[in-house]
Design a protein around this motif. Structure first.
Motif, PDB file in Angstrom:
ATOM      1  N   TYR A  94       0.845  -1.207   0.000  1.00 55.07           N
ATOM      2  CA  TYR A  94       0.000   0.000   0.000  1.00 55.07           C
ATOM      3  C   TYR A  94       0.874   1.248   0.000  1.00 55.07           C
ATOM      4  N   TRP A 106       4.017   1.609  -0.812  1.00 60.11           N
ATOM      5  CA  TRP A 106       4.773   1.712  -2.066  1.00 60.11           C
ATOM      6  C   TRP A 106       3.900   2.258  -3.198  1.00 60.11           C
ATOM      7  N   ALA A 107       2.677   1.744  -3.321  1.00 59.57           N
ATOM      8  CA  ALA A 107       1.795   2.135  -4.415  1.00 59.57           C
ATOM      9  C   ALA A 107       1.371   3.593  -4.298  1.00 59.57           C
ATOM     10  N   PHE A 108       0.916   4.004  -3.118  1.00 66.91           N
ATOM     11  CA  PHE A 108       0.363   5.352  -2.981  1.00 66.91           C
ATOM     12  C   PHE A 108       1.444   6.423  -2.920  1.00 66.91           C
ATOM     13  N   ARG A 109       2.670   6.051  -2.587  1.00 65.48           N
ATOM     14  CA  ARG A 109       3.751   7.025  -2.684  1.00 65.48           C
ATOM     15  C   ARG A 109       4.307   7.113  -4.095  1.00 65.48           C
ATOM     16  N   SER A 110       4.033   6.112  -4.912  1.00 63.16           N
ATOM     17  CA  SER A 110       4.550   6.092  -6.282  1.00 63.16           C
ATOM     18  C   SER A 110       3.649   6.847  -7.251  1.00 63.16           C
ATOM     19  N   ILE A 111       2.340   6.866  -6.975  1.00 60.13           N
ATOM     20  CA  ILE A 111       1.385   7.487  -7.890  1.00 60.13           C
ATOM     21  C   ILE A 111       1.212   8.955  -7.515  1.00 60.13           C
ATOM     22  N   PRO A 112       1.355   9.875  -8.474  1.00 65.45           N
ATOM     23  CA  PRO A 112       1.164  11.307  -8.154  1.00 65.45           C
ATOM     24  C   PRO A 112      -0.219  11.570  -7.576  1.00 65.45           C
ATOM     25  N   VAL A 117      -3.098  12.294  -9.979  1.00 59.04           N
ATOM     26  CA  VAL A 117      -3.623  11.102 -10.651  1.00 59.04           C
ATOM     27  C   VAL A 117      -4.607  10.376  -9.748  1.00 59.04           C
ATOM     28  N   GLN A 118      -4.259  10.263  -8.458  1.00 61.77           N
ATOM     29  CA  GLN A 118      -5.159   9.605  -7.515  1.00 61.77           C
ATOM     30  C   GLN A 118      -6.484  10.365  -7.402  1.00 61.77           C
ATOM     31  N   PHE A 157      -8.579   9.834 -10.465  1.00 67.38           N
ATOM     32  CA  PHE A 157      -9.114   8.473 -10.500  1.00 67.38           C
ATOM     33  C   PHE A 157     -10.386   8.380  -9.664  1.00 67.38           C
ATOM     34  N   HIS A 183      -3.738   9.114   0.113  1.00 67.04           N
ATOM     35  CA  HIS A 183      -2.373   9.567  -0.183  1.00 67.04           C
ATOM     36  C   HIS A 183      -1.632   9.920   1.104  1.00 67.04           C
TER      37      HIS A 183
END
Length: 292
Positions: free
Chosen positions: A111, A113-119, A122-123, A126, A169
């Motif tokens: 979790y 890793w994913a939410f720190r990787s996506i700007p 963008v979140q 979405f 985020h």
């Protein structure tokens, strides 16, 4: 020591032989640098006052305008809910990262890793366009019967989508801040608490937690301030927060600079308030450490 103190005042003393003067070290470049800095500050202040481009009359007209204050309220609400939900979820993610259960560790790590990787933008977009993927949402037993069904657009408004995006985020970053604060506490503190026979909850909330807070609070406060300013991103979702409302106003009257200053001043004022709150909370948790 008394001789050295006297030498600092008189600036000239003699050594044991009586023939070596000692003079105070001079730092002329410090004064030069200070003078240059004062000149630059004075020039900047003069520009703010004398340059008509700042248009302070328009600034005064809109700084407390009803539409601006209403948008400021939306910004504060986004910050509040994003912080509350983000840190609530972040606590459980931090617990999962520190758990001895490999499944919980893997889920929490993934979790974060994913939410720190996506700007963030963008979140947000979405969640704002979730109805494109799922036109309806339902409550029920997983892979079983449904108890209720809702239209996605009727459940997730623009404001709700913004809160969800900001909170999820924020949770990824707050989890790492909380985890870092907990692991910064010396292992001997845990051992001492266990040796006293205290229950786990008392170990954490009376011994480990207060010490961890000293490491958590500065970074957590920075995250809250960043979130407060980061709410301006939701202007891409046409949510009437502070920056969006300022854009709407200067889009109508063309007064870009004074309206941007309206937003800037409000951001500065409220960030200052958050910084003062941070100072007093940190001082409370620093009692007895010599850092008050």
């Amino acid at each position: 020591m008394s001789t050295l103190a006297a030498s600092a005042q008189t600036a000239v003393i003699e050594d044991e032989d009586g023939d070596l003067p000692v003079v105070r070290t001079r730092h002329p470049w410090r004064w030069v640098t200070g003078a240059v800095a004062l000149v630059l500050v004075a020039q900047f202040a003069h520009g703010l006052i004398a340059n008509p481009g700042w248009d302070w009359g328009t600034f005064a007209q809109y700084i407390t305008a009803k539409s601006v204050l209403s948008a400021l309220k939306v910004t504060l609400e986004l910050t509040f809910w994003g912080t509350l939900l983000g840190f609530f979820l972040g606590v459980w993610l931090a617990v999962g990262r520190l758990s001895k259960n490999p499944v919980l560790r893997a889920i929490s790590w993934t979790y974060i890793w994913a939410f720190r990787s996506i700007p963030l933008i963008v979140q947000l977009l979405f969640w704002f366009n979730l109805a494109y993927l799922y036109k309806t949402l339902s409550l029920g037993i997983p892979f079983g019967p449904e108890f209720a069904r809702f239209q996605t657009n009727g459940v997730i408004s623009g404001f709700t989508a913004a809160v969800i995006g900001l909170a999820l985020h924020q949770a990824a970053y707050s989890a790492e801040i909380i985890r870092a604060g907990i692991i910064s506490v010396d292992a001997g503190q845990w051992e001492a608490a266990r040796a006293l026979g205290l229950p786990w909850r008392r170990q954490f909330f009376t011994i480990v937690g207060p010490q961890a807070m000293r490491g958590i609070l500065p970074n957590a406060a920075n995250e809250v301030i960043s979130l407060f300013k980061g709410t301006s991103i939701v202007s891409t979702m046409a949510i009437a927060e502070l920056f969006y409302q300022v854009q709407v106003i200067y889009g109508r009257n063309g007064r870009v600079v004074p309206l941007l200053m309206v937003a800037t001043v409000w951001y500065i004022l409220l960030t200052t308030v958050l910084s003062v709150i941070q100072f007093y909370i940190e001082r409370r948790f620093s009692r007895g450490t010599g850092d008050e």
